[in-house]
Design an enzyme around this catalytic site. Structure first.
Site, PDB file in Angstrom:
ATOM      1  N   LYS A 120       0.824  -1.205   0.000  1.00 36.04           N
ATOM      2  CA  LYS A 120       0.000   0.000   0.000  1.00 36.04           C
ATOM      3  C   LYS A 120       0.862   1.261   0.000  1.00 36.04           C
ATOM      4  CE  LYS A 120      -2.117   1.458   3.735  1.00 36.04           C
ATOM      5  NZ  LYS A 120      -3.052   1.565   4.880  1.00 36.04           N
ATOM      6  N   ASP A 138      -6.583   1.350   0.823  1.00 37.27           N
ATOM      7  CA  ASP A 138      -6.648   1.520   2.278  1.00 37.27           C
ATOM      8  C   ASP A 138      -8.052   1.166   2.749  1.00 37.27           C
ATOM      9  OD1 ASP A 138      -8.212   3.624   1.411  1.00 37.27           O
ATOM     10  OD2 ASP A 138      -7.241   5.126   2.687  1.00 37.27           O
TER      11      ASP A 138
END
Length: 208
Positions: A120, A138
């Site tokens: 991420k 997220d």
């Protein structure tokens, strides 16, 4: 959700916000990397409050290492998991100095090899700083993508792969930020603000 609906959704996002970007405050690639590392399980607001003072004294890997882990902790102690994050930041800075001439690498493998940097975080750096068409899934994007009907999956990686397939290429560069901002301010977790939503008529959320 069919391709026509998806195209219409992102057309509206682009019309409302032509140049979306992160709400993290940074002035160079190193500051962005540190801010994103600190933002895990924390709000951008809390990170910005801490980094405004931190980056005045440590805005390069060398300065961060010279600052020392104990002092770094004092700057970021208001952020969740600050002990672990401080340790990872110090290790990452040393690797940047030793292996990358203090530059932030622009490839995924090198980014993900840094302590505290996962897929991420790497995606955020690649997208926000290097302009690549990546999606950092997220909690906001994971929720929004499934709620409105863009993708379905049990893991962020599943959602990421589906979004990369269904979102038209013309929107991929900015899709990450549009979806995050939508989840942060409109399509919130507990009570989505459907009456304020610009894609309400295109959304598949049953309770809107």
């Amino acid at each position: 959700m069919n391709p026509k609906q998806i195209h219409a959704i992102f057309c509206r996002f682009r019309q409302a916000n032509p140049k979306p970007t992160t709400e993290l405050v940074y002035h160079n690639a190193f500051e962005l990397l540190i801010a994103v590392m600190l933002s895990a399980q924390a709000t951008d607001v809390s990170v910005n409050k801490a980094t405004v003072a931190l980056f005045e004294v440590a805005n390069t890997p060398e300065k961060m290492v010279a600052l020392g882990e104990a002092t770094l902790k004092n700057y970021i102690k208001t952020i969740g998991l600050f002990n672990t994050k401080a340790n990872n930041i110090m290790k990452t800075c040393q690797i940047l100095i030793d292996q990358h001439h203090s530059k932030i690498p622009s490839d995924r493998a090198s980014l993900e090899a840094l302590p505290g940097v996962g897929r991420k975080t790497a995606n955020v750096i690649l997208n926000t700083y290097f302009g690549e068409s990546t999606l950092a899934v997220d909690t906001h994007i994971f929720r929004v993508a499934q709620r409105i009907g863009l993708a379905k999956g049990k893991t962020p990686l599943e959602i990421e792969k589906q979004l990369m397939e269904v979102i038209p290429k013309e929107f991929l560069q900015d899709a990450h930020h549009w979806l995050i901002l939508h989840g942060r301010y409109i399509c919130v977790a507990r009570k989505p603000r459907c009456s304020e939503c610009l894609i309400r008529d295109l959304c598949e959320y049953p309770d809107k």
